[in-house]
Design an enzyme around this catalytic site. Sequence first.
Site, mmCIF file in Angstrom:
data_model
loop_
_atom_site.group_PDB
_atom_site.id
_atom_site.type_symbol
_atom_site.label_atom_id
_atom_site.label_comp_id
_atom_site.label_asym_id
_atom_site.label_seq_id
_atom_site.Cartn_x
_atom_site.Cartn_y
_atom_site.Cartn_z
ATOM 1 N N ASP A 19 0.856 -1.172 0.000
ATOM 2 C CA ASP A 19 0.000 0.000 0.000
ATOM 3 C C ASP A 19 0.900 1.233 0.000
ATOM 4 O OD1 ASP A 19 -3.225 0.347 0.747
ATOM 5 O OD2 ASP A 19 -1.998 2.140 0.967
ATOM 6 N N THR A 20 0.524 2.220 -0.781
ATOM 7 C CA THR A 20 1.318 3.446 -0.879
ATOM 8 C C THR A 20 0.531 4.620 -0.335
ATOM 9 O OG1 THR A 20 2.509 2.614 -2.802
ATOM 10 C CG2 THR A 20 2.529 4.995 -2.470
#
Length: 120
Positions: free
Chosen positions: A56-57
């Site tokens: 996840d960014t």
Amino acid sequence: MLEWAEVPFEIMGADTERVIPCAFTALKKLLYILPADKALAIQQKSNSNKPIIAADTIVVLQNDIIGKPKSREDAVNILTRLAGNQHRAVTGVVILNAGKETSFANVTAVQFHPFDQSAN
């Protein structure tokens, strides 16, 4: 990278809700929680012993976490905030394999050029 290394893989979507509390200050913890939730959801869905890689960014501008835009207007506002500034794209990764869990994060500095919003 897996494709480049000719490692066979399957992409599976995780049915998790991405909730970032407005006042969340423990970025390191958040970078573990979000991909770990995805990895565990895939593990439950797949019933497989194959390794799972989830990521996840998060975009961080001046210590503010920038969430995903909720509308076109919100997207324009976010891009306007980013324009002419440097922000960080911080990606957390969790790997589940053979009952073991490994996690790490990577930070990338991104410089946005200024832009003229009136050209929109």
